[in-house]
Design a protein around this motif. Structure first.
Motif, mmCIF file in Angstrom:
data_model
loop_
_atom_site.group_PDB
_atom_site.id
_atom_site.type_symbol
_atom_site.label_atom_id
_atom_site.label_comp_id
_atom_site.label_asym_id
_atom_site.label_seq_id
_atom_site.Cartn_x
_atom_site.Cartn_y
_atom_site.Cartn_z
ATOM 1 N N ASN A 158 -45.818 -42.073 -91.878
ATOM 2 C CA ASN A 158 -45.566 -41.066 -92.013
ATOM 3 C C ASN A 158 -44.588 -40.585 -93.164
ATOM 4 O OD1 ASN A 158 -47.667 -39.609 -90.091
ATOM 5 N ND2 ASN A 158 -46.373 -39.004 -88.434
ATOM 6 N N HIS A 199 -46.966 -41.291 -95.919
ATOM 7 C CA HIS A 199 -46.942 -40.308 -96.840
ATOM 8 C C HIS A 199 -46.438 -39.322 -97.444
ATOM 9 C CE1 HIS A 199 -48.878 -36.590 -96.635
ATOM 10 N NE2 HIS A 199 -50.471 -37.652 -97.349
ATOM 11 N N ARG A 200 -45.080 -38.962 -97.026
ATOM 12 C CA ARG A 200 -43.776 -38.058 -97.976
ATOM 13 C C ARG A 200 -43.833 -38.521 -99.084
ATOM 14 N NH1 ARG A 200 -38.774 -37.076 -98.219
ATOM 15 N NH2 ARG A 200 -38.326 -39.167 -96.781
ATOM 16 N N ASP A 249 -49.185 -37.148 -104.824
ATOM 17 C CA ASP A 249 -50.746 -36.889 -104.559
ATOM 18 C C ASP A 249 -51.144 -37.749 -105.567
ATOM 19 O OD1 ASP A 249 -49.678 -34.948 -103.418
ATOM 20 O OD2 ASP A 249 -50.444 -33.351 -104.846
ATOM 21 N N THR A 300 -50.794 -44.306 -103.471
ATOM 22 C CA THR A 300 -51.854 -45.613 -102.881
ATOM 23 C C THR A 300 -50.373 -46.673 -101.675
ATOM 24 O OG1 THR A 300 -53.188 -45.595 -103.299
ATOM 25 C CG2 THR A 300 -52.907 -47.486 -102.283
ATOM 26 N N SER A 358 -51.931 -40.600 -88.536
ATOM 27 C CA SER A 358 -51.241 -40.025 -89.442
ATOM 28 C C SER A 358 -51.777 -38.997 -90.219
ATOM 29 C CB SER A 358 -50.383 -41.356 -89.990
ATOM 30 O OG SER A 358 -51.565 -42.006 -91.197
ATOM 31 N N ALA A 359 -50.939 -38.998 -91.315
ATOM 32 C CA ALA A 359 -50.435 -38.459 -92.158
ATOM 33 C C ALA A 359 -51.978 -38.620 -93.212
ATOM 34 C CB ALA A 359 -49.326 -37.400 -92.506
ATOM 35 N N PHE A 360 -52.009 -40.050 -93.804
ATOM 36 C CA PHE A 360 -53.034 -40.353 -93.886
ATOM 37 C C PHE A 360 -54.828 -39.902 -93.936
ATOM 38 C CE2 PHE A 360 -49.478 -42.841 -95.715
ATOM 39 C CZ PHE A 360 -49.275 -43.099 -96.663
ATOM 40 N N CYS A 380 -57.883 -45.167 -92.927
ATOM 41 C CA CYS A 380 -57.356 -46.470 -94.791
ATOM 42 C C CYS A 380 -58.114 -47.280 -94.363
ATOM 43 C CB CYS A 380 -56.246 -47.368 -93.686
ATOM 44 S SG CYS A 380 -56.863 -47.888 -91.893
ATOM 45 N N LEU A 418 -53.700 -46.852 -97.792
ATOM 46 C CA LEU A 418 -53.951 -46.347 -97.288
ATOM 47 C C LEU A 418 -52.924 -44.763 -98.253
ATOM 48 C CD1 LEU A 418 -51.364 -47.203 -95.492
ATOM 49 C CD2 LEU A 418 -53.035 -45.619 -93.673
ATOM 50 N N THR A 419 -53.897 -43.989 -98.659
ATOM 51 C CA THR A 419 -54.031 -43.161 -99.976
ATOM 52 C C THR A 419 -54.066 -41.564 -99.551
ATOM 53 O OG1 THR A 419 -55.883 -44.088 -101.349
ATOM 54 C CG2 THR A 419 -55.202 -42.159 -101.778
ATOM 55 N N ARG A 420 -52.252 -40.651 -100.725
ATOM 56 C CA ARG A 420 -52.247 -39.175 -100.033
ATOM 57 C C ARG A 420 -53.279 -38.427 -100.425
ATOM 58 N NH1 ARG A 420 -47.045 -35.936 -99.899
ATOM 59 N NH2 ARG A 420 -47.494 -34.345 -99.556
#
Length: 225
Positions: free
Chosen positions: A134, A137-138, A142, A145, A201-203, A206, A219-221
């Motif tokens: 997380n 991700h934060r 935008d 990766t 998670s926030a992602f 994956c 993992l991509t936001r």
């Protein structure tokens, strides 16, 4: 039961003589050549000067190669000794990398700071893997990766032996590397474990690939709508 139930334990860090031994073992010619190839692959498609974070850079070899490619690189490690070693290696290489000491579960960076996050051979040592994801991700912008490479919990002893042979470490150091790798496998995650972690998670999801004893997770936001 997923291995991912292991949460909020003590993060693993190495210091002193053990950290210095580890740094030397990661410096064999085949490993450094692989680091250069990985840096080139990770940097492909990134804009010039993009901000890159490596979590758990150890002796800093990958971070240094990314800096040589023209990226603005930050490295964060829990080990004081490895931060010092990495900073010295960067100075000797003539590149700037901002190596800092810190915890992956509480990244000391502002939201949406980085275009790319890299974590190689460190994720299995995190005390709070869910928080770490997380946090990644934060601090990603935008569309940014996070790439995690680590040991595959499903790696066989034969695969570990083959991996160590390719490192060209010599007989004693090869043995001293094989035994810890087999022990570290108990802390590692399988592809299914990573998919489970990412889903929570926030992602949200994956992509996972495996090769040899390793697993690579991307993992991509997702951009805001």
């Amino acid at each position: 039961m997923h291995n991912t139930q292991r949460k909020h334990t003590q993060a693993v860090s190495i210091e002193g003589a053990m950290a210095r031994w580890y740094a030397r073992q990661r410096a064999s010619a085949p490993q450094l050549a692989e680091v250069r190839r990985l840096a080139t692959r990770l940097g492909d498609g990134l804009p010039a000067g993009a901000a890159v974070l490596e979590i758990g850079p150890g002796p800093g070899y990958l971070a240094i190669e990314l800096a040589r490619l023209g990226f603005k690189v930050t490295g964060l490690d829990l080990s004081r000794t490895l931060v010092e070693i990495a900073a010295d290696n960067a100075r000797q290489a003539g590149v700037h990398v901002d190596f800092q000491r810190g915890d992956a579960a509480a990244l000391p960076f502002a939201d949406r700071t980085f275009r790319l996050i890299v974590c190689v051979a460190a994720f299995k040592n995190f005390g709070s893997p869910d928080r770490a994801l997380n946090e990644m991700h934060r601090v990603l912008g935008d569309g940014g990766t996070a790439v995690i490479q680590d040991m595959n919990k499903e790696a066989s002893n034969a695969a570990i032996n083959e991996e160590v042979r390719g490192m060209e470490l010599g007989r004693i150091n090869s043995l001293m590397t094989k035994v810890p790798l087999r022990g570290l496998r108990r802390r590692a995650y399988s592809p299914a474990d990573f998919q489970h972690l990412a889903a929570g998670s926030a992602f949200g999801a994956c992509e996972v690939d495996t090769s040899g004893i390793s697993v690579e997770v991307r993992l991509t936001r997702r951009p805001r709508l």
